[in-house]
Design an enzyme around this catalytic site. Structure first.
Site, PDB file in Angstrom:
ATOM      1  N   GLU A   1     -26.210-113.705  41.644  1.00  0.00           N
ATOM      2  CA  GLU A   1     -25.207-112.732  41.014  1.00  0.00           C
ATOM      3  C   GLU A   1     -25.257-112.820  39.539  1.00  0.00           C
ATOM      4  O   GLU A   1     -24.935-111.848  38.758  1.00  0.00           O
ATOM      5  CB  GLU A   1     -23.937-113.282  41.529  1.00  0.00           C
TER       6      GLU A   1
ATOM      7  N   HIS B   1     -40.242-125.104  60.918  1.00  0.00           N
ATOM      8  CA  HIS B   1     -40.548-124.196  62.117  1.00  0.00           C
ATOM      9  C   HIS B   1     -39.872-122.942  62.022  1.00  0.00           C
ATOM     10  O   HIS B   1     -39.546-122.400  63.186  1.00  0.00           O
ATOM     11  CB  HIS B   1     -39.845-125.260  63.059  1.00  0.00           C
TER      12      HIS B   1
ATOM     13  N   LYS C   1     -15.683-103.170  45.722  1.00  0.00           N
ATOM     14  CA  LYS C   1     -14.270-103.441  45.583  1.00  0.00           C
ATOM     15  C   LYS C   1     -13.433-102.367  45.476  1.00  0.00           C
ATOM     16  O   LYS C   1     -12.421-102.212  46.234  1.00  0.00           O
ATOM     17  CB  LYS C   1     -14.156-104.214  44.654  1.00  0.00           C
TER      18      LYS C   1
END
Ligand code: PA5
Length: 458
Positions: A294, A319, A432
């Site tokens: 960000e 793994h 938003k």
């Protein structure tokens, strides 16, 4: 040791050959580049824009937080933190780093009667209902954390939990189940707190969400669960001192930022992996991911910049992702975090005659993890894959404070190196605003979103 030591040998030509950085550059152009970045950061610091630099020395706030936490005594069985992004990840990182992943499963005695600590960030109805229906809400304290006081996810969760609390607690006592951590003057939460007498803690105006872990955002949940918050700050203060110098060679945060920026912008390695070898630092990788992404993913002039942070945990990811790190594209730098297990577990000798197992006997799980980290680093080096190692010692409040501070400082240096403002996040606004529109918030009406096009669905 409370500030991590940065070992960057495996980024340089002597260790890495043609894939490495010429060490002479550390005293040449890279030193100059960092000095300029440092100067820019210093100027913003002096202008009071980077308040997080002051936090390690803010003992008064730590003491206020501690006494508020002490004031609640051990009456509450549960603390539920509502907060997202920088307002949630700090509490999760401190909880897992310092209390361990099994904190909430431990008995009351085992937790010394400190409360369980839950963080709700995503407004996923199944998660929220799953948690809230299981807790005794009469013994639950809710810490609503939102600097703006308007974040839809957090405020929606607040309304939900407030509704549920109102069903089991008298209206007159409701305010005693909340504590708001928010802007000292502005926003809905502040106004509500004043109206209803809810206790509050302040987030300094010049500290942004993702830099706020050492404000009451992280300190309150830590203090109420028994973490000595002054030790966190002391570790951060030590890291601050070690990361102040304008000289690249003396500044671990500067070296981390400069090398990661260099690998991204000049050497085709834009993916930055943070890989501790400890489950208790798993959440740190998510906290760092948010901080790095960000802060640095931005428009610059006509172009776009920003590295991609990638969380990994050893040995689990040996793994899963290490195959990619070893043989996939040469586009990654791995930052290992080397910590010491404080509570190691010896491996007993159970099958001494089976060589595939007997080599493990007499060792310990901690020693195995350590060997795996060192082996992975060396294997990467042999394939020309750069890595750095942050050596942090045992994970304690002080050393975790040191890591958090070092990574925050590295982020603002990196912002200056990339030529972007690491403190803003303009790119999240449009989403938003559209959400507000879709949810019918007044003043945010948006034209209808296009319907799905059947031609492009299968
Ligand atoms: O780092 C940031 O600034 C963001 O991630 C914010 O923390 C997040 O959007 C939550 O904002 P607020 O604290 O205003 O609810």
């Amino acid at each position: 040791m409370t500030c991590p030591i940065l070992d960057f040998a495996d980024t340089l030509v002597p260790a890495l050959g043609a894939h490495g950085v010429d060490p002479d550059r550390l005293d040449g152009d890279l030193a100059t580049r960092f000095a300029q970045a440092h100067e820019q950061v210093q100027a913003r610091r002096d202008a009071g824009e980077m308040g997080f630099f002051q936090l390690p020395l803010d003992h008064a706030t730590a003491d206020t937080v501690q006494s508020l936490a002490d004031g609640f005594g051990q009456w509450f069985e549960n603390l539920v933190v509502l907060g997202i992004g920088g307002s949630g990840l700090g509490a999760i990182t401190l909880r897992e780093g310092l209390l361990g992943q099994s904190w909430n499963e431990r008995s009351d005695e085992d937790r010394s009667y400190f409360p369980r600590l839950y963080v709700l960030d995503n407004p996923d109805p199944e998660t929220a209902r799953g948690l809230l229906s299981r807790l005794d809400l009469r013994r639950t304290l809710v810490n609503v954390v939102s600097k703006s006081g308007t974040t839809a996810e957090t405020m929606a969760l607040y309304l939900v939990i407030r509704g549920m609390l109102a069903e089991v607690i008298d209206t007159d006592n409701l305010h005693g189940h909340f504590i708001f951590t928010t802007d000292p003057e502005r926003g809905v939460l502040r106004a509500l707190a004043e109206e209803e007498g809810v206790p509050t803690l302040a987030i300094p105006p010049n500290v942004g969400g993702r830099f706020s872990v050492l404000t009451p955002v992280g300190l309150f949940p830590a203090a109420i669960t028994g973490v000595p918050v002054r030790e966190l700050l002391d570790g951060a203060a030590h890291a601050l001192r070690r990361c102040e110098s304008p000289r690249l060679r003396e500044n671990p945060a500067g070296m981390l930022a400069t090398l990661l920026h260099l690998f991204d912008t000049e050497m085709g390695r834009p993916i930055h992996v943070l890989m501790p070898y400890a489950d208790r630092l798993r959440a740190l990788t998510l906290w760092f991911q948010q901080l790095w992404a960000e802060s640095l993913g931005k428009i610059r002039g006509e172009g776009h910049v920003g590295p991609t942070p990638l969380p990994a945990v050893g040995a689990t990811d040996q793994h899963a992702q290490v195959q990619l790190f070893m043989e996939g594209p040469h586009d990654k730098v791995v930052v290992f975090v080397a910590s010491e297990a404080s509570d190691d577990l010896p491996i007993p000798s159970v099958h001494p005659r089976i060589p595939e197992l007997s080599y493990l006997s007499g060792a310990s799980l901690g020693r195995l993890l350590e060997a795996e980290r060192r082996a992975t680093r060396e294997a990467l080096r042999r394939r020309g894959r750069p890595s750095l190692t942050l050596e942090v010692g045992p994970v304690t409040p002080a050393s975790l404070g040191g890591i958090l501070m070092l990574l925050e400082i590295a982020t603002v240096y990196a912002g200056a190196l990339y030529g972007v403002d690491p403190l803003d996040q303009p790119g999240v606004e449009l989403g938003k605003v559209l959400t507000y529109g879709l949810m019918g918030r007044e003043g945010f009406e948006v034209p209808q979103l296009p319907d799905p096009d059947p031609r492009w669905r299968v």
